[in-house]
Design a protein around this motif. Structure first.
Motif, PDB file in Angstrom:
ATOM      1  N   SER A  60       0.877  -1.347   0.263  1.00 48.72           N
ATOM      2  CA  SER A  60       0.391  -0.025   0.103  1.00 48.72           C
ATOM      3  C   SER A  60       1.146   1.504   0.157  1.00 48.72           C
ATOM      4  O   SER A  60       1.995   0.337   0.278  1.00 48.72           O
ATOM      5  CB  SER A  60      -0.960   0.024   1.062  1.00 48.72           C
ATOM      6  OG  SER A  60      -0.303  -0.283   2.300  1.00 48.72           O
ATOM      7  N   GLY A  61       0.323   2.116  -0.293  1.00 46.85           N
ATOM      8  CA  GLY A  61       1.022   3.741  -0.406  1.00 46.85           C
ATOM      9  C   GLY A  61       0.422   4.868   0.526  1.00 46.85           C
ATOM     10  O   GLY A  61      -0.068   4.472   1.575  1.00 46.85           O
ATOM     11  N   ARG A  62       0.944   6.045   0.141  1.00 48.16           N
ATOM     12  CA  ARG A  62       0.357   6.842   0.361  1.00 48.16           C
ATOM     13  C   ARG A  62      -0.585   8.202   0.258  1.00 48.16           C
ATOM     14  O   ARG A  62      -0.950   8.434  -1.296  1.00 48.16           O
ATOM     15  CB  ARG A  62       1.339   7.711   0.715  1.00 48.16           C
ATOM     16  CG  ARG A  62       0.838   9.281   1.825  1.00 48.16           C
ATOM     17  CD  ARG A  62       2.122  10.426   2.012  1.00 48.16           C
ATOM     18  NE  ARG A  62       1.625  11.518   2.696  1.00 48.16           N
ATOM     19  CZ  ARG A  62       3.157  12.002   3.380  1.00 48.16           C
ATOM     20  NH1 ARG A  62       3.802  11.672   2.865  1.00 48.16           N
ATOM     21  NH2 ARG A  62       2.906  13.282   4.138  1.00 48.16           N
ATOM     22  N   GLY A  63      -2.140   8.009   0.473  1.00 44.90           N
ATOM     23  CA  GLY A  63      -3.195   8.722  -0.144  1.00 44.90           C
ATOM     24  C   GLY A  63      -3.850   9.676   0.861  1.00 44.90           C
ATOM     25  O   GLY A  63      -2.525  10.254   1.263  1.00 44.90           O
ATOM     26  N   PRO A  64      -4.620  10.287   0.352  1.00 46.19           N
ATOM     27  CA  PRO A  64      -4.710  11.829   1.976  1.00 46.19           C
ATOM     28  C   PRO A  64      -5.217  11.097   2.670  1.00 46.19           C
ATOM     29  O   PRO A  64      -6.205  10.552   3.080  1.00 46.19           O
ATOM     30  CB  PRO A  64      -6.036  12.786   0.498  1.00 46.19           C
ATOM     31  CG  PRO A  64      -6.325  11.274   0.340  1.00 46.19           C
ATOM     32  CD  PRO A  64      -5.575  10.222  -0.318  1.00 46.19           C
ATOM     33  N   LEU A  65      -4.278  12.018   3.356  1.00 43.85           N
ATOM     34  CA  LEU A  65      -4.026  11.459   4.937  1.00 43.85           C
ATOM     35  C   LEU A  65      -5.321  12.466   5.763  1.00 43.85           C
ATOM     36  O   LEU A  65      -4.987  13.910   5.807  1.00 43.85           O
ATOM     37  CB  LEU A  65      -3.178  11.032   5.956  1.00 43.85           C
ATOM     38  CG  LEU A  65      -2.304  10.490   5.536  1.00 43.85           C
ATOM     39  CD1 LEU A  65      -1.216  10.574   6.317  1.00 43.85           C
ATOM     40  CD2 LEU A  65      -3.122   9.096   5.374  1.00 43.85           C
ATOM     41  N   ASP A  66      -5.997  12.499   6.361  1.00 42.73           N
ATOM     42  CA  ASP A  66      -7.469  13.573   6.787  1.00 42.73           C
ATOM     43  C   ASP A  66      -7.336  13.165   8.486  1.00 42.73           C
ATOM     44  O   ASP A  66      -7.999  11.864   9.509  1.00 42.73           O
ATOM     45  CB  ASP A  66      -9.124  13.054   6.754  1.00 42.73           C
ATOM     46  CG  ASP A  66     -10.297  14.268   7.064  1.00 42.73           C
ATOM     47  OD1 ASP A  66      -9.377  14.878   7.239  1.00 42.73           O
ATOM     48  OD2 ASP A  66     -11.526  13.978   6.486  1.00 42.73           O
ATOM     49  N   PRO A  67      -7.266  14.294   8.920  1.00 37.97           N
ATOM     50  CA  PRO A  67      -6.216  13.862  10.175  1.00 37.97           C
ATOM     51  C   PRO A  67      -7.943  13.496  10.851  1.00 37.97           C
ATOM     52  O   PRO A  67      -7.776  13.332  11.840  1.00 37.97           O
ATOM     53  CB  PRO A  67      -6.293  15.186  10.546  1.00 37.97           C
ATOM     54  CG  PRO A  67      -5.749  16.391   9.922  1.00 37.97           C
ATOM     55  CD  PRO A  67      -5.941  15.379   8.461  1.00 37.97           C
ATOM     56  N   ALA A  68      -9.160  13.898  10.643  1.00 37.28           N
ATOM     57  CA  ALA A  68     -10.774  13.610  11.403  1.00 37.28           C
ATOM     58  C   ALA A  68     -10.950  12.342  11.305  1.00 37.28           C
ATOM     59  O   ALA A  68     -12.034  12.139  12.011  1.00 37.28           O
ATOM     60  CB  ALA A  68     -11.558  14.686  10.537  1.00 37.28           C
ATOM     61  N   GLU A  69     -10.117  11.641  10.191  1.00 43.00           N
ATOM     62  CA  GLU A  69     -10.641  10.472  10.175  1.00 43.00           C
ATOM     63  C   GLU A  69      -9.487   8.924  10.835  1.00 43.00           C
ATOM     64  O   GLU A  69      -9.270   8.319  11.354  1.00 43.00           O
ATOM     65  CB  GLU A  69      -9.940   9.531   8.752  1.00 43.00           C
ATOM     66  CG  GLU A  69     -11.506  10.374   7.631  1.00 43.00           C
ATOM     67  CD  GLU A  69     -10.799   9.853   6.705  1.00 43.00           C
ATOM     68  OE1 GLU A  69      -9.930   9.501   6.100  1.00 43.00           O
ATOM     69  OE2 GLU A  69     -11.445  10.044   5.908  1.00 43.00           O
ATOM     70  N   ASP A  70      -8.409   9.905  12.136  1.00 47.61           N
ATOM     71  CA  ASP A  70      -7.305   8.981  12.906  1.00 47.61           C
ATOM     72  C   ASP A  70      -7.556   8.111  13.198  1.00 47.61           C
ATOM     73  O   ASP A  70      -6.702   7.753  13.782  1.00 47.61           O
ATOM     74  CB  ASP A  70      -6.217  10.398  12.845  1.00 47.61           C
ATOM     75  CG  ASP A  70      -5.510  11.106  12.280  1.00 47.61           C
ATOM     76  OD1 ASP A  70      -5.619  10.519  10.924  1.00 47.61           O
ATOM     77  OD2 ASP A  70      -4.884  11.838  12.706  1.00 47.61           O
ATOM     78  N   ALA A  97       7.413   1.897   1.875  1.00 42.37           N
ATOM     79  CA  ALA A  97       8.304   2.827   2.573  1.00 42.37           C
ATOM     80  C   ALA A  97       7.204   3.827   3.114  1.00 42.37           C
ATOM     81  O   ALA A  97       7.577   5.138   4.016  1.00 42.37           O
ATOM     82  CB  ALA A  97       9.571   3.003   1.655  1.00 42.37           C
ATOM     83  N   ASN A  98       6.343   4.287   2.351  1.00 39.90           N
ATOM     84  CA  ASN A  98       5.788   5.279   2.622  1.00 39.90           C
ATOM     85  C   ASN A  98       3.944   4.848   2.485  1.00 39.90           C
ATOM     86  O   ASN A  98       3.184   6.043   1.681  1.00 39.90           O
ATOM     87  CB  ASN A  98       5.898   6.278   0.895  1.00 39.90           C
ATOM     88  CG  ASN A  98       5.361   7.625   0.900  1.00 39.90           C
ATOM     89  OD1 ASN A  98       5.650   8.220   1.718  1.00 39.90           O
ATOM     90  ND2 ASN A  98       5.087   8.372   0.181  1.00 39.90           N
ATOM     91  N   THR A  99       3.816   4.340   3.301  1.00 42.90           N
ATOM     92  CA  THR A  99       2.849   4.276   3.551  1.00 42.90           C
ATOM     93  C   THR A  99       2.368   4.212   5.092  1.00 42.90           C
ATOM     94  O   THR A  99       3.168   4.792   6.157  1.00 42.90           O
ATOM     95  CB  THR A  99       1.640   2.701   3.334  1.00 42.90           C
ATOM     96  OG1 THR A  99       1.142   2.613   3.396  1.00 42.90           O
ATOM     97  CG2 THR A  99       2.388   2.064   3.942  1.00 42.90           C
ATOM     98  N   PHE A 100       1.212   4.359   5.353  1.00 44.47           N
ATOM     99  CA  PHE A 100       0.256   4.213   7.276  1.00 44.47           C
ATOM    100  C   PHE A 100       2.072   5.304   7.975  1.00 44.47           C
ATOM    101  O   PHE A 100       2.384   5.196   8.713  1.00 44.47           O
ATOM    102  CB  PHE A 100       1.190   2.893   8.217  1.00 44.47           C
ATOM    103  CG  PHE A 100       0.439   1.898   7.507  1.00 44.47           C
ATOM    104  CD1 PHE A 100      -0.514   2.155   6.806  1.00 44.47           C
ATOM    105  CD2 PHE A 100       1.053   0.470   7.342  1.00 44.47           C
ATOM    106  CE1 PHE A 100      -1.107   0.659   6.138  1.00 44.47           C
ATOM    107  CE2 PHE A 100       0.296  -0.226   6.875  1.00 44.47           C
ATOM    108  CZ  PHE A 100      -0.532  -0.720   6.208  1.00 44.47           C
ATOM    109  N   GLY A 101       1.618   6.790   7.389  1.00 39.15           N
ATOM    110  CA  GLY A 101       2.356   7.601   8.029  1.00 39.15           C
ATOM    111  C   GLY A 101       1.546   8.411   8.830  1.00 39.15           C
ATOM    112  O   GLY A 101       2.627   9.323   9.615  1.00 39.15           O
ATOM    113  N   ASP A 102       0.208   7.834   9.306  1.00 36.39           N
ATOM    114  CA  ASP A 102      -0.098   8.259  10.655  1.00 36.39           C
ATOM    115  C   ASP A 102       0.266   7.955  11.824  1.00 36.39           C
ATOM    116  O   ASP A 102       0.175   7.554  12.771  1.00 36.39           O
ATOM    117  CB  ASP A 102      -1.480   8.608  10.382  1.00 36.39           C
ATOM    118  CG  ASP A 102      -1.601   7.255   9.961  1.00 36.39           C
ATOM    119  OD1 ASP A 102      -1.260   6.485   8.695  1.00 36.39           O
ATOM    120  OD2 ASP A 102      -3.553   6.857  10.174  1.00 36.39           O
ATOM    121  N   ASP A 103       0.964   6.422  11.725  1.00 37.94           N
ATOM    122  CA  ASP A 103       1.340   5.570  12.245  1.00 37.94           C
ATOM    123  C   ASP A 103       2.949   5.363  12.972  1.00 37.94           C
ATOM    124  O   ASP A 103       3.603   5.251  12.202  1.00 37.94           O
ATOM    125  CB  ASP A 103       0.944   4.271  12.424  1.00 37.94           C
ATOM    126  CG  ASP A 103       1.564   3.401  13.842  1.00 37.94           C
ATOM    127  OD1 ASP A 103       1.433   3.836  14.776  1.00 37.94           O
ATOM    128  OD2 ASP A 103       0.848   2.379  13.436  1.00 37.94           O
TER     129      ASP A 103
END
Length: 221
Positions: A60-70, A97-103
């Motif tokens: 998987s990769g990196r899409g738009p990370l909406d903080p409201a969905e964290d 290497a560029n996924t799950f950027g919120d963790d």
């Protein structure tokens, strides 16, 4: 029979430049041909709710990370971290290497990451990746891996990671050997493999053989 779970990027962990469904199918087809029981799931918050695989593959990769969905994803990341803590081996492929950027636990597990504004790659082309560590079981007896693929450069690699393959990429400061396959620090067995931009990569016998070697080592075979 070995149970393998492959997570395919979608939505929050997908993007328009990678066909995660197609590359995941290529991975699953190869592993099934080798006798593994493979389950494919898209990256949804409940994707890890009821599983305890023998191997977790992250494509998987990196899409738009909406903080409201964290908050909606916290359980997913906690379950993934719990699998890692329990010793489930992990294979991260290409954009992993560029996924799950919120963790922050994810790059710590993987042993490296793509750094926005620093990491990059030249255009996809026929490429040769050099073996830097001929003593590890994944790369023992190999000299190079040839595939039509992207050559990631300037990834951030943890000092505890063991680099196995590198891409020779020319930059402003000359041509450097950039790590693209490494063994992560764990706690269980972890491999990151930057190859696999699209299905052309998986048409390469070298690339398929590398993936099989990675899986065999991760499963202790």
């Amino acid at each position: 029979m070995t149970n393998v779970l492959v997570l395919a990027g979608r939505g929050r962990y997908g993007d328009p430049w990678h066909d995660h469904a197609a590359t995941t199918d290529a991975i699953a087809t190869l592993l099934r041909a080798d006798g593994h029981d493979v389950v494919v799931r898209s990256t949804f918050p409940d994707a890890l709710d009821d599983v305890r695989p023998d191997l977790l593959v992250v494509n998987s990769g990196r899409g738009p990370l909406d903080p409201a969905e964290d908050d909606d994803w916290r359980g997913f990341h906690d379950r993934r971290a719990a699998l890692v803590a329990a010793g489930v081996p992990v294979l991260g492929v290409h954009q992993a290497a560029n996924t799950f950027g919120d963790d922050p636990r994810w790059p710590a597990t993987l042993g490296g990451r793509w750094v926005e504004g620093v990491s990059w790659h030249p255009p996809l082309d026929a490429a040769t990746f050099r073996v830097l560590d001929a003593h590890h079981p994944v790369t023992a007896g190999l000299a190079e891996v040839a595939a039509t693929d992207e050559r990631y450069a300037d990834l951030e690699v943890a000092s505890a990671s063991r680099v196995l393959l590198a891409a020779d990429v020319a930059g402003d400061d000359g041509t450097g050997a950039h790590p693209v396959v490494w063994v992560g620090p764990g706690p269980g067995r972890v491999v990151y493999d930057a190859l696999g931009h699209d299905v052309r990569s998986y048409s390469s016998p070298d690339r398929r053989a590398l993936l099989r070697r990675e899986v065999a080592w991760l499963l202790g075979r």
